[in-house]
Write a protein that holds these residues in place. Structure first.
Motif, PDB file in Angstrom:
ATOM      1  N   GLN A 293     -69.331  82.944 -10.332  1.00  7.21           N
ATOM      2  CA  GLN A 293     -68.722  82.231 -11.795  1.00  7.21           C
ATOM      3  C   GLN A 293     -67.457  82.528 -11.857  1.00  7.21           C
ATOM      4  O   GLN A 293     -66.969  82.934 -12.499  1.00  7.21           O
ATOM      5  CB  GLN A 293     -69.760  82.897 -13.283  1.00  7.21           C
ATOM      6  N   VAL A 294     -66.499  81.548 -11.184  1.00  5.74           N
ATOM      7  CA  VAL A 294     -65.576  81.752 -11.113  1.00  5.74           C
ATOM      8  C   VAL A 294     -64.892  81.209 -12.570  1.00  5.74           C
ATOM      9  O   VAL A 294     -64.034  81.296 -13.462  1.00  5.74           O
ATOM     10  CB  VAL A 294     -64.215  81.158  -9.751  1.00  5.74           C
ATOM     11  N   THR A 295     -64.939  80.006 -12.734  1.00  7.22           N
ATOM     12  CA  THR A 295     -64.351  79.582 -13.806  1.00  7.22           C
ATOM     13  C   THR A 295     -64.327  79.750 -15.067  1.00  7.22           C
ATOM     14  O   THR A 295     -63.783  80.347 -16.046  1.00  7.22           O
ATOM     15  CB  THR A 295     -64.881  77.875 -13.697  1.00  7.22           C
ATOM     16  N   GLN A 296     -65.398  80.845 -15.101  1.00  7.83           N
ATOM     17  CA  GLN A 296     -66.123  81.351 -16.125  1.00  7.83           C
ATOM     18  C   GLN A 296     -64.840  82.325 -16.516  1.00  7.83           C
ATOM     19  O   GLN A 296     -64.358  83.200 -17.520  1.00  7.83           O
ATOM     20  CB  GLN A 296     -67.174  82.270 -16.702  1.00  7.83           C
ATOM     21  N   TYR A 297     -65.101  82.887 -15.172  1.00  6.52           N
ATOM     22  CA  TYR A 297     -63.703  84.340 -15.055  1.00  6.52           C
ATOM     23  C   TYR A 297     -62.227  84.068 -15.211  1.00  6.52           C
ATOM     24  O   TYR A 297     -61.669  85.067 -16.518  1.00  6.52           O
ATOM     25  CB  TYR A 297     -63.763  84.846 -13.679  1.00  6.52           C
ATOM     26  N   LEU A 298     -62.344  82.868 -15.325  1.00  3.89           N
ATOM     27  CA  LEU A 298     -60.528  82.576 -15.345  1.00  3.89           C
ATOM     28  C   LEU A 298     -60.236  82.333 -17.253  1.00  3.89           C
ATOM     29  O   LEU A 298     -59.098  83.005 -17.291  1.00  3.89           O
ATOM     30  CB  LEU A 298     -60.249  81.261 -14.505  1.00  3.89           C
ATOM     31  N   ALA A 299     -61.707  81.556 -17.160  1.00 11.31           N
ATOM     32  CA  ALA A 299     -61.385  81.365 -18.933  1.00 11.31           C
ATOM     33  C   ALA A 299     -62.704  82.159 -19.767  1.00 11.31           C
ATOM     34  O   ALA A 299     -61.392  82.610 -20.980  1.00 11.31           O
ATOM     35  CB  ALA A 299     -62.381  79.691 -19.300  1.00 11.31           C
ATOM     36  N   GLY A 300     -62.771  83.764 -19.302  1.00  7.48           N
ATOM     37  CA  GLY A 300     -63.615  84.104 -20.179  1.00  7.48           C
ATOM     38  C   GLY A 300     -62.874  85.435 -19.929  1.00  7.48           C
ATOM     39  O   GLY A 300     -62.767  85.669 -21.812  1.00  7.48           O
ATOM     40  N   VAL A 301     -61.926  86.039 -19.260  1.00  6.59           N
ATOM     41  CA  VAL A 301     -61.746  87.203 -19.356  1.00  6.59           C
ATOM     42  C   VAL A 301     -60.033  87.121 -20.333  1.00  6.59           C
ATOM     43  O   VAL A 301     -59.885  88.022 -21.456  1.00  6.59           O
ATOM     44  CB  VAL A 301     -60.788  87.386 -17.903  1.00  6.59           C
ATOM     45  N   PRO A 302     -59.268  86.089 -20.473  1.00  2.22           N
ATOM     46  CA  PRO A 302     -58.640  86.412 -21.882  1.00  2.22           C
ATOM     47  C   PRO A 302     -59.219  86.369 -23.288  1.00  2.22           C
ATOM     48  O   PRO A 302     -58.221  87.468 -24.186  1.00  2.22           O
ATOM     49  CB  PRO A 302     -56.805  84.607 -21.922  1.00  2.22           C
ATOM     50  N   ALA A 303     -59.782  85.618 -23.547  1.00  6.62           N
ATOM     51  CA  ALA A 303     -60.374  85.701 -24.667  1.00  6.62           C
ATOM     52  C   ALA A 303     -62.014  86.980 -24.454  1.00  6.62           C
ATOM     53  O   ALA A 303     -61.262  86.991 -25.907  1.00  6.62           O
ATOM     54  CB  ALA A 303     -61.523  84.622 -24.641  1.00  6.62           C
ATOM     55  N   LEU A 304     -61.701  87.288 -24.104  1.00  4.89           N
ATOM     56  CA  LEU A 304     -62.482  88.881 -23.676  1.00  4.89           C
ATOM     57  C   LEU A 304     -61.549  90.165 -24.176  1.00  4.89           C
ATOM     58  O   LEU A 304     -61.859  90.769 -24.831  1.00  4.89           O
ATOM     59  CB  LEU A 304     -63.300  89.444 -22.677  1.00  4.89           C
ATOM     60  N   ILE A 305     -59.810  90.315 -23.712  1.00  8.99           N
ATOM     61  CA  ILE A 305     -59.413  90.517 -24.036  1.00  8.99           C
ATOM     62  C   ILE A 305     -59.148  90.442 -25.125  1.00  8.99           C
ATOM     63  O   ILE A 305     -58.361  91.820 -26.390  1.00  8.99           O
ATOM     64  CB  ILE A 305     -57.938  90.697 -22.699  1.00  8.99           C
ATOM     65  N   GLN A 306     -58.641  89.106 -25.605  1.00 11.01           N
ATOM     66  CA  GLN A 306     -58.284  89.418 -27.407  1.00 11.01           C
ATOM     67  C   GLN A 306     -59.694  89.948 -27.843  1.00 11.01           C
ATOM     68  O   GLN A 306     -59.248  90.231 -29.151  1.00 11.01           O
ATOM     69  CB  GLN A 306     -57.864  87.527 -27.568  1.00 11.01           C
ATOM     70  N   ARG A 307     -60.801  89.274 -27.768  1.00 10.11           N
ATOM     71  CA  ARG A 307     -61.421  90.397 -29.038  1.00 10.11           C
ATOM     72  C   ARG A 307     -62.003  91.692 -28.274  1.00 10.11           C
ATOM     73  O   ARG A 307     -61.773  92.235 -29.819  1.00 10.11           O
ATOM     74  CB  ARG A 307     -63.113  89.091 -28.202  1.00 10.11           C
ATOM     75  N   TYR A 308     -61.321  92.328 -27.337  1.00 14.69           N
ATOM     76  CA  TYR A 308     -61.195  93.834 -28.106  1.00 14.69           C
ATOM     77  C   TYR A 308     -60.063  94.218 -28.355  1.00 14.69           C
ATOM     78  O   TYR A 308     -60.130  95.177 -29.393  1.00 14.69           O
ATOM     79  CB  TYR A 308     -61.061  94.658 -25.930  1.00 14.69           C
ATOM     80  N   GLN A 309     -58.483  93.615 -28.318  1.00 14.98           N
ATOM     81  CA  GLN A 309     -57.465  94.320 -29.454  1.00 14.98           C
ATOM     82  C   GLN A 309     -57.676  93.341 -30.603  1.00 14.98           C
ATOM     83  O   GLN A 309     -56.912  94.112 -31.293  1.00 14.98           O
ATOM     84  CB  GLN A 309     -56.362  92.484 -28.622  1.00 14.98           C
ATOM     85  N   THR A 310     -59.021  92.932 -30.601  1.00 13.03           N
ATOM     86  CA  THR A 310     -58.898  92.145 -32.505  1.00 13.03           C
ATOM     87  C   THR A 310     -59.973  92.916 -33.167  1.00 13.03           C
ATOM     88  O   THR A 310     -60.962  92.672 -33.925  1.00 13.03           O
ATOM     89  CB  THR A 310     -58.847  90.843 -32.339  1.00 13.03           C
ATOM     90  N   ALA A 311     -60.897  94.268 -32.277  1.00 10.07           N
ATOM     91  CA  ALA A 311     -62.179  94.746 -32.472  1.00 10.07           C
ATOM     92  C   ALA A 311     -61.993  95.531 -33.718  1.00 10.07           C
ATOM     93  O   ALA A 311     -61.022  95.608 -33.904  1.00 10.07           O
ATOM     94  CB  ALA A 311     -62.866  95.094 -31.387  1.00 10.07           C
TER      95      ALA A 311
END
Length: 846
Positions: A293-311
């Protein structure tokens, strides 16, 4: 049309300004194109007004005004050349550190759905009205597919995006203004078609239908993306008696769908692999994405990290705890009991006091929410098969956050309380890995407890690590006890190590050491005997070491044949030692093959042995030929070859020839050759030539930069050396920081040197901590030095930081604490451990 053209041409008063042909009249009246000549339009309008009996002057003025207004009006949308993919909602991609500047978007890999979309776009470019709907799950690459597709449109096309409209505008009314050669961009079309008031969405769908059936608008390309669930909602027929909420949407979407797969299909993986060789972002995604699931990884990781940083604090505490538990060595599946208890260590007192009773359930639910098609930060592990054995509830940290934790938290010491939790919860397999993390932080007591748990389950490696940690202390009896335990658990080298410990102690126990060396040799480790002889020579053995070796060999060879010894090294020894053993037994051809195999893995001792063998059999030319081939190769031996060449040729008096050869090798890209060449030139008294040569090499050759700085420093050209090392240090090179610190310290710039020493030490550079402590002690900052040393958290810095801490304590006349630290290490809370001991659960007999 012909009559209108004739009437204009035959104008008796010659008042009509234009002279259009029949075809031009047809285009003015019958097409949606803007007429280029105002005079022709005015003439057509005048004739039509006159024939209809209208006021000609009024009609002409109105047409002139309309033509000018149309000329000056900006059509809806933007030129394709002005577009920003991110403004069109193409997802931001991961960022991978790289020496080369990366393009804005990752390299695109075309797939089957791209071909189908391109066919539709080609139809639009040929003059038809076309609507395409990409249907796929979140972050499967729908928007990027359309972005790539519109790049093939002619430059005169424009793009109108619904999001560009004003907040209160009527989108359906805006669509009525769409002209030819326009792309209508409706990304996430459910926002416009599935509205709170179904009538509003239907108005938009009806406007889209009118565009599709308006020949005068041609060509228009409508691009929409939808998730499958929204597609089903909009296209499903209503059941009997149900109100039909989306008739226009269902009609306009009919036959327009192109499915986007969730994963890369097997046939696409080869193209992906080729593209990943050119793009580090694709390479990382290909390596880490679940089930391709390459495209999900490319797009999801920045959003995932932002979500962690603002949790929220509870969610962030759970994630931070999971990050540290994982980086310290715990397995992939984390028990909820451990995760909950650890999270409390990451909350402030106030945050802890404000936790609601259901904080854990709420935080876990938030953390489990998926992000753009990839896992949420923390997800529960569920067995796939029904009826699987039930165990404790476990959670998994998302892989991108696991990687982020290892990178961003690598210099952070975990909370002291976490170690007790890990000791309690670690499985034997986890205990070995977590024990290594404790050892790297000089928490030797904690490490020993964890290693013992692993050793009790049969891990010889764990027993050996306890022994090796103890071997650096004065606790000789415990050390030997654990070497014996490692041997009993199946480690064939433990006896050899025990012997070395006894022989190299401050007060060598030669009788016991010889006994252990003999035991190791009797089990096939013949080289243990020669190692014993070497130790005798180094540590002033009171006796004839050669005589002992001869007697020992005679004793051992009476019970152990060379064949048995060779078999032992084939099973337990290194390839290099096996090669030496084969040489001793006279099996030279086989020995050379084994040494060549060892050399290919980067064993420099094997390369040296091969040089000797080739020199014996074919003379110096044979050895040089081998080294020249090695130097031109692409494996690690290319770094060994220049040094060996220099040694052999210099001893043969061929320095000038050697210098020319090394220079040629370095020009061809061998970085070690440049280093050896410059050193040889310095020894020959030609250091200026060496410096000039190193200056001529590309800046990308960092090894040459280090050599250049070194030679400049030797020539007291320190400012030049500093100017070369500073950019490398600022880029994060720990070696550059160390070398720069040494030069700055020599010039009396201690504060600057201290900063670079500390940065380098925290990255594990050997001896960098010594430099930092030297400056701190010189400036009477011993307490600061101790506090800093305890914060270092790098595997390669373990022994260095402990030695430095002992040095600092001794400088403070705290000799008892220094001795205790040397023998027992630190506790997680930062205090020096009190004396402790640890023994195998089952006593072993020597």
């Amino acid at each position: 049309m012909a009559r209108i053209a004739d009437l204009i041409a035959e104008d008796p008063d010659d008042l009509l300004p234009g002279c259009p042909s029949k075809d031009t009249v047809h285009r003015i009246i019958g097409s949606g194109e803007f007429p280029a000549q105002q005079a022709n339009v005015v003439s057509v309008a005048a004739v039509l007004a006159r024939e209809a009996g209208w006021d000609v002057t009024d009609a002409v003025e109105r047409v002139r005004s309309a033509w000018v207004t149309a000329l000056l009006a900006e059509p809806l949308g933007k030129s394709l050349t002005e577009l920003d993919p991110y403004a069109l909602e193409v997802h931001q991609s991961i960022n991978v550190p790289n020496d080369k500047p990366a393009p804005l978007l990752p390299t695109y890999v075309s797939r089957d759905h791209d071909r189908r979309v391109r066919e539709k776009v080609d139809l639009a470019a040929s003059g038809q009205n076309v609507l395409v709907t990409l249907v796929g799950e979140s972050s499967t690459g729908k928007t990027r597919t359309f972005w790539e597709a519109i790049q093939q449109l002619p430059p005169k096309w424009r793009l109108w995006q619904a999001l560009d409209s004003t907040p209160h505008s009527d989108l359906a009314a805006d669509l009525e203004k769409i002209g030819p050669r326009t792309v209508v961009w409706l990304n996430e079309a459910q926002r416009f078609l599935l509205t709170a008031d179904p009538a509003e969405g239907e108005q938009l769908a009806a406007a889209l239908r009118r565009i599709m059936h308006s020949p005068e608008r041609r060509p228009v390309l409508i691009l929409m993306t939808l998730w499958p669930k929204y597609w089903d909602q909009l296209t499903s027929e209503p059941h009997d008696g149900q109100r039909d909420l989306h008739p226009h949407a269902r009609h306009v979407l009919d036959g327009t769908s192109v499915r986007v797969p969730v994963t890369f299909e097997p046939k696409d993986l080869e193209n992906l692999k080729e593209a990943s060789a050119l793009d580090a972002r694709l390479a990382q995604a290909m390596e880490n994405a679940e089930q391709h699931q390459v495209t999900q990884y490319l797009a999801g990781v920045p959003a995932l990290i932002q979500r962690y940083q603002t949790a929220s604090p509870p969610v962030r505490a759970l994630i931070n705890a999971a990050m540290d538990i994982r980086r310290l060595g715990y397995g992939e599946h984390l028990p909820l009991e451990l995760l909950e208890a650890a999270a409390y260590e990451y909350l402030t007192d106030l945050q802890f006091d404000l936790l609601p009773d259901d904080w854990l359930e709420v935080a876990l639910a938030q953390a489990a929410q998926p992000q753009r098609g990839i896992r949420g930060p923390l997800t529960r592990v569920r067995p796939r098969s029904k009826g699987s054995a039930k165990g404790p509830v476990r959670y998994r940290l998302a892989d991108p956050l696991d990687q982020l934790g290892r990178e961003e938290r690598r210099r952070l010491l975990p909370p002291a309380g976490l170690w007790d939790l890990l000791v309690h919860h670690a499985t034997p397999a986890d205990a070995l890995r977590i024990g290594k993390s404790a050892e790297y932080q000089c928490l030797y007591h904690t490490a020993a407890i964890l290693y013992k748990k692993a050793a009790d389950s049969g891990s010889s490696e764990a027993a050996l690590r306890i022994a090796e940690n103890l071997s650096t202390t004065a606790r000789r009896e415990e050390t030997i006890e654990w070497y014996e335990a490692a041997h009993s658990l199946g480690d064939p080298k433990a006896l050899h190590f025990a012997a070395q410990t006894l022989a190299t102690h401050e007060e060598p126990d030669w009788e016991s050491a010889k006994e252990y060396y003999m035991r190791a040799a009797h089990q096939g480790d013949i080289f243990a005997l020669s190692d014993c002889r070497d130790q005798m020579q180094e540590y002033e053995y009171e006796g004839d070491e050669e005589e002992w070796l001869n007697n020992a060999l005679a004793n051992v060879l009476g019970s152990v044949s060379f064949e048995s010894a060779v078999a032992w090294y084939e099973k337990f020894g290194t390839e290099h030692k096996l090669g030496r053993m084969l040489l001793l037994s006279g099996q030279r051809a086989k020995a050379v093959r084994v040494l060549e195999r060892s050399a290919l893995t980067g064993n420099f001792m094997s390369m040296y042995q091969l040089c000797q063998e080739k020199q014996k059999s074919g003379g110096i030319e044979s050895a040089l030929a081998y080294l020249k081939d090695l130097g031109a190769s692409k494996h690690m031996g290319s770094h060994f070859a220049p040094m060996a060449l220099k040694n052999i040729m210099s001893s043969a008096g061929c320095q000038e020839e050697c210098a020319a050869l090394l220079k040629e090798m370095s020009i061809q890209g061998n970085t070690s050759a440049a280093s050896e060449y410059s050193e040889l030139m310095r020894r020959m008294g030609r250091i200026d030539d060496a410096i000039d040569f190193l200056y001529s090499l590309p800046e990308s050759n960092t090894e040459a930069s280090f050599d250049l700085a070194h030679h400049l420093h030797l020539e007291s050209r320190d400012e030049e050396a500093i100017s070369i090392l500073t950019p490398l240090a600022e880029s994060g090179s720990s070696r550059a920081q160390y070398e720069l610190a040494r030069i700055l310290e020599s010039k009396g710039r201690s504060n600057e040197a201290l900063t670079h020493y500390q940065e380098s030490a925290e990255d594990g550079t050997y001896d960098a901590a010594t430099g930092a402590v030297r400056i701190l002690l010189r400036t009477k900052r011993a307490t600061e030095a101790l506090e800093w040393l305890q914060r270092i958290n790098h595997p390669d810095a373990e022994r260095d930081r402990l030695d430095c801490a002992v040095w600092v304590l001794e400088s403070m006349k705290r000799n008892t604490e220094a001795k205790r630290l040397r023998n027992y290490g630190w506790e997680p809370d930062g205090t020096i451990s009190n004396p402790w001991s640890i023994h195998p659960s089952t006593p072993v007999q020597s």
